[in-house]
Design a protein around this motif. Structure first.
Motif, PDB file in Angstrom:
ATOM      1  N   ALA A 142       1.004  -1.425   0.001  1.00  0.00           N
ATOM      2  CA  ALA A 142       0.154   0.033  -0.146  1.00  0.00           C
ATOM      3  C   ALA A 142       0.906   1.095   0.110  1.00  0.00           C
ATOM      4  N   VAL A 143       2.016   1.281   0.865  1.00  0.00           N
ATOM      5  CA  VAL A 143       2.845   2.217   0.745  1.00  0.00           C
ATOM      6  C   VAL A 143       3.576   2.617  -0.560  1.00  0.00           C
TER       7      VAL A 143
ATOM      8  N   ALA B 133       2.461   1.654  -3.663  1.00  0.00           N
ATOM      9  CA  ALA B 133       1.239   1.873  -4.560  1.00  0.00           C
ATOM     10  C   ALA B 133       1.013   3.429  -4.420  1.00  0.00           C
ATOM     11  N   ALA B 134       0.809   3.857  -2.948  1.00  0.00           N
ATOM     12  CA  ALA B 134       0.691   5.276  -2.744  1.00  0.00           C
ATOM     13  C   ALA B 134       1.816   6.348  -3.067  1.00  0.00           C
ATOM     14  N   GLY B 135       2.962   5.629  -2.968  1.00  0.00           N
ATOM     15  CA  GLY B 135       4.430   6.554  -3.351  1.00  0.00           C
ATOM     16  C   GLY B 135       4.311   6.731  -4.859  1.00  0.00           C
ATOM     17  N   VAL B 136       4.254   5.726  -5.373  1.00  0.00           N
ATOM     18  CA  VAL B 136       3.988   5.724  -7.016  1.00  0.00           C
ATOM     19  C   VAL B 136       3.162   6.558  -7.506  1.00  0.00           C
ATOM     20  N   THR B 137       2.025   6.361  -7.130  1.00  0.00           N
ATOM     21  CA  THR B 137       0.890   7.409  -7.331  1.00  0.00           C
ATOM     22  C   THR B 137       1.381   8.827  -7.401  1.00  0.00           C
ATOM     23  N   ALA B 138       1.733   9.182  -6.095  1.00  0.00           N
ATOM     24  CA  ALA B 138       1.893  10.567  -5.607  1.00  0.00           C
ATOM     25  C   ALA B 138       3.083  11.199  -6.348  1.00  0.00           C
ATOM     26  N   LEU B 139       4.194  10.164  -6.558  1.00  0.00           N
ATOM     27  CA  LEU B 139       5.365  10.813  -7.415  1.00  0.00           C
ATOM     28  C   LEU B 139       4.930  11.167  -8.831  1.00  0.00           C
ATOM     29  N   GLY B 140       4.109   9.992  -9.249  1.00  0.00           N
ATOM     30  CA  GLY B 140       3.904  10.281 -10.656  1.00  0.00           C
ATOM     31  C   GLY B 140       3.112  11.525 -11.065  1.00  0.00           C
ATOM     32  N   ARG B 141       2.600  12.085 -10.010  1.00  0.00           N
ATOM     33  CA  ARG B 141       1.822  13.422 -10.545  1.00  0.00           C
ATOM     34  C   ARG B 141       2.745  14.574 -10.369  1.00  0.00           C
ATOM     35  N   THR B 142       3.807  14.495  -9.870  1.00  0.00           N
ATOM     36  CA  THR B 142       5.344  15.277 -10.069  1.00  0.00           C
ATOM     37  C   THR B 142       5.533  15.708 -11.219  1.00  0.00           C
ATOM     38  N   PRO B 143       5.330  16.814 -11.880  1.00  0.00           N
ATOM     39  CA  PRO B 143       5.504  17.143 -13.320  1.00  0.00           C
ATOM     40  C   PRO B 143       7.091  17.339 -13.525  1.00  0.00           C
ATOM     41  N   ARG B 144       7.729  17.426 -12.684  1.00  0.00           N
ATOM     42  CA  ARG B 144       9.358  17.768 -12.866  1.00  0.00           C
ATOM     43  C   ARG B 144       9.893  16.471 -12.532  1.00  0.00           C
ATOM     44  N   LEU B 145       9.418  15.445 -12.337  1.00  0.00           N
ATOM     45  CA  LEU B 145      10.112  14.015 -11.886  1.00  0.00           C
ATOM     46  C   LEU B 145       9.363  12.914 -12.840  1.00  0.00           C
ATOM     47  N   SER B 146      10.304  12.131 -13.433  1.00  0.00           N
ATOM     48  CA  SER B 146       9.725  11.094 -14.336  1.00  0.00           C
ATOM     49  C   SER B 146       9.620   9.867 -13.601  1.00  0.00           C
ATOM     50  N   GLN B 147       8.329   9.274 -14.051  1.00  0.00           N
ATOM     51  CA  GLN B 147       7.915   8.164 -13.367  1.00  0.00           C
ATOM     52  C   GLN B 147       8.896   7.133 -12.944  1.00  0.00           C
ATOM     53  N   ASP B 148       9.744   6.671 -14.071  1.00  0.00           N
ATOM     54  CA  ASP B 148      10.818   5.807 -13.565  1.00  0.00           C
ATOM     55  C   ASP B 148      11.935   6.397 -12.492  1.00  0.00           C
ATOM     56  N   THR B 149      11.953   7.515 -12.557  1.00  0.00           N
ATOM     57  CA  THR B 149      12.850   8.066 -11.372  1.00  0.00           C
ATOM     58  C   THR B 149      12.206   7.895 -10.034  1.00  0.00           C
ATOM     59  N   GLY B 150      10.863   8.334 -10.094  1.00  0.00           N
ATOM     60  CA  GLY B 150      10.027   8.024  -8.911  1.00  0.00           C
ATOM     61  C   GLY B 150      10.161   6.737  -8.168  1.00  0.00           C
ATOM     62  N   ILE B 151       9.976   5.615  -9.212  1.00  0.00           N
ATOM     63  CA  ILE B 151       9.866   4.119  -8.825  1.00  0.00           C
ATOM     64  C   ILE B 151      11.291   3.588  -8.323  1.00  0.00           C
TER      65      ILE B 151
END
Length: 268
Positions: free
Chosen positions: A57-58, A60-78
């Protein structure tokens, strides 16, 4: 065997979307991200499954939150979540001197230790995965094809992506006891990827992937018994081997089709 069959069905439902959306790295990150919750549960004598659910759950929530950051790519957040959660898990493990054996089972699975209670939990997880897959099929399909078009159709791609993360987390949590977190991608990705050249439509991929997963489970358990090898690792290895056999056979089929369709040269 029954545990492997149930897990194969769950992984077929979630893994098909993982393959279609190219989310293999996310699946790998989430599987490793379970370690902190499982380590805490083992350290304090709690339920390992609940610890895995909490970590999923943590993640999934973290990936969802970081995925909405415009200056951060999804791969970087993951990648950041992957390393952060794994590091936290290792730190927790290092505080316990008696967790080494449990950690080995967590990383590589212990399919031979499946109990009747585990089968009931896997059956409930499969039921939830079926409901989510049926209700979210249209949104998942639009999201896999074109997220912008999914938004135009009013299918709420962000919500669909979040639900898809939940489905992925469910499959990983259900599978880690069977093949471990290091090998969960074997059942999550290999059967759907092997089914792609032969199935028509998403539902066909899911059905064929489940059958291939069951085949890998049966053959893997049989080989591990006769060869005295680790059961979970053998199941995962057979699943990957089926993927390579499937794509080799598909390549030969296409080569034969091109030869048949090639025009016959004529002599004037």
């Amino acid at each position: 065997m029954w545990g492997g069959i149930l897990v194969s069905a769950i992984c077929a439902l979630a893994g098909t979307w993982v393959v279609l959306r190219g989310m293999a790295f996310l699946g790998d990150a989430m599987s490793h991200g379970l370690l902190p919750g499982v380590a805490l549960a083992a350290l304090f004598g709690g339920n390992l499954l609940l610890g895995a659910v909490a970590s999923a759950a943590v993640m999934a929530a973290g990936v969802t939150a970081l995925g909405r950051t415009p200056r951060l790519s999804q791969d970087t957040g993951i990648g950041l979540l992957f390393v952060g959660m794994l590091s936290l898990g290792v730190i927790i493990v290092s505080r316990s001197q008696s967790f080494a054996v449990d950690l080995t089972g967590f990383l590589f699975g212990d399919v031979l230790a499946v109990r009747e209670r585990d089968l009931l939990l896997l059956g409930a997880a499969l039921l939830v995965a079926l409901v989510v897959s049926v209700l979210g099929h249209r949104a998942f399909l639009a999201l896999a094809l074109d997220p912008r078009k999914a938004h135009t159709l009013g299918l709420r791609p962000r919500l669909a992506h979040a639900v898809l993360l939940v489905l992925l987390g469910l499959a990983i949590v259900a599978s880690f006891h069977i093949v471990g977190t290091l090998l969960v991608l074997g059942l999550l990705i290999a059967p759907p990827a092997a089914a792609l050249p032969w199935a028509r439509g998403v539902r066909g991929v899911m059905v064929l992937a489940a059958l291939l997963g069951v085949t890998a489970t049966f053959a893997g358990l049989l080989l591990s018994w006769h060869l005295s090898t680790a059961a979970g690792a053998t199941v995962s290895a057979v699943a990957v081997a089926l993927f390579f056999l499937s794509h080799a056979a598909s390549g030969l089929r296409h080569l034969r089709a091109r030869r048949i369709a090639a025009p016959v040269p004529t002599v004037d």
